[in-house]
Design a protein around this motif. Sequence first.
Motif, PDB file in Angstrom:
ATOM      1  N   LEU A  36      11.437   5.464  -1.497  1.00 31.65           N
ATOM      2  CA  LEU A  36      10.285   4.619  -1.173  1.00 31.65           C
ATOM      3  C   LEU A  36      10.722   3.308  -0.536  1.00 31.65           C
ATOM      4  N   ARG A  37      11.811   2.742  -1.035  1.00 28.34           N
ATOM      5  CA  ARG A  37      12.312   1.510  -0.426  1.00 28.34           C
ATOM      6  C   ARG A  37      12.709   1.750   1.029  1.00 28.34           C
ATOM      7  N   ASP A  38      13.403   2.856   1.282  1.00 30.06           N
ATOM      8  CA  ASP A  38      13.799   3.178   2.655  1.00 30.06           C
ATOM      9  C   ASP A  38      12.579   3.461   3.528  1.00 30.06           C
TER      10      ASP A  38
ATOM     11  N   GLU B 203       8.889  -0.424 -10.155  1.00 29.43           N
ATOM     12  CA  GLU B 203       9.479   0.906 -10.275  1.00 29.43           C
ATOM     13  C   GLU B 203       9.496   1.600  -8.912  1.00 29.43           C
ATOM     14  N   ALA B 204       8.392   1.499  -8.178  1.00 32.40           N
ATOM     15  CA  ALA B 204       8.281   2.196  -6.899  1.00 32.40           C
ATOM     16  C   ALA B 204       9.307   1.681  -5.894  1.00 32.40           C
TER      17      ALA B 204
ATOM     18  N   SER C  66       0.823  -1.204   0.000  1.00 29.97           N
ATOM     19  CA  SER C  66       0.000   0.000   0.000  1.00 29.97           C
ATOM     20  C   SER C  66       0.859   1.256   0.000  1.00 29.97           C
ATOM     21  N   LEU C  67       1.910   1.276   0.816  1.00 32.68           N
ATOM     22  CA  LEU C  67       2.806   2.432   0.821  1.00 32.68           C
ATOM     23  C   LEU C  67       3.377   2.673  -0.574  1.00 32.68           C
ATOM     24  N   LEU C  68       3.865   1.619  -1.202  1.00 34.32           N
ATOM     25  CA  LEU C  68       4.459   1.745  -2.533  1.00 34.32           C
ATOM     26  C   LEU C  68       3.429   2.180  -3.569  1.00 34.32           C
TER      27      LEU C  68
END
Length: 436
Positions: A294-296, A287-288, A271-273
């Motif tokens: 975004l990964r961090d 991609e996200a 959901s965050l991504l």
Amino acid sequence: MRPESTGIVHFGLGAFSRAHQVVYTEDAMLATGDRSWGVLGVSNRMRGVLEPQDYRYTVLERGEGAAAPRMVGALSGVVRGEDVPELLARPQIRVVTLTVTEKGYRHDPATGKLDLGDPEITGDLTGKQSKTVVGQLVHGLRRRVGGPPLTVVCCDNLPGNGEFLRGLVESFCHAAGLGALADWIGDNVTFPSTMVDRITPATTEDDLREAERELGYRDEALVVTEPFRQWVIEDSFAGDRPAWERAGAVFTADVEPWERLKLRVLNASHSLLAYFGLLLGHATIAEAVGDPVLRDACSGMITDDVLPVLDAPTDAVEYGRTTLARFANPALRHTTKQVASDGSQKLGPRLLGTATDLRTRGREPRWIPYVVAAWLRHVETTEDLRDPLAEELRTDPLRRVLPDDPDFRGQVLAAHRQLVHEDPRAVLKEVLDGRA
């Protein structure tokens, strides 16, 4: 392989179920030689797709460790929803499984209860023919009274999904004046909880064309998925079942720790991504997650918000790392728009439960208010919003979704103001810098 008879009725024959439960069932039949577990799908849409293919379809794995393309033949047919009551009366049907997504249960996401104000639920309570999954299931069980026991296995991403579905069925029975049926169900039907996991995006036209070039034939029911799969099932069956453990499923007395791990780590990160990915212009989850910020942010949410209130059955840190690595598989082309759909139904089990647990223990969530705020921005800026509460969300997006907690609501609104007036990437960097 082709089944000799049907033992399972499955609601919701989407790509996920065809890559997961049906494959597990076929593998169990291959391992044991018991071909009585054919799966009869319930899907108006897929009936026309699969019938011309003799109910066969191809599973195409993509990514490291992918198996060879596989033709699956465990489906014994596909029927319409109105056929369900007669089917459930048949004694050879011993198991019902469901993957209808969170919105398919017609429940209130804030309470988890059956939404008796839903027009289709109201119609099912008063009409002779049911349109909703819960209504069809109840009327099928009504036809089965006096017959053998039955097991109903919910495989959707909802906390305590077995008890959740049992509660909806009981509520429908009592609202319909079927108290005696509710008693029979209590004595003869079990609702095991489950945790399911296999990333399976919706199949696109590009997937179909690419597979046709690779395979040499056109498969309109093609499924593209990852090599990884997992199924954890509560060992609470009313009668016979397929030997799914021979196909790798795990049976346990308590699914909740596994279910909570997946919902609060994998699904919450998804959901965050999705919501921040859309804000930052990323078309796919791969991609996200490839965006370092975004990964961090995902890693930060797992560490700061999730782990302090998660009793995990395995190494949750390693599970989180593995999850993000799976999301990075570019071959799956899982779109942020697809993952972002039906947010009103998903936020509770994925994010809001964690926030409530943190606040109960005297801690404030660091990341979750921002993810909810990113969802709010999605609601506000998306013209073709895909959500069962779309009209309500346009006027009061928080009323039916957030818990009755003024402080948490204030945190969400403060995060929302930041995302309205500041660059989303800068907002996330600010939160990341604040962790130092």
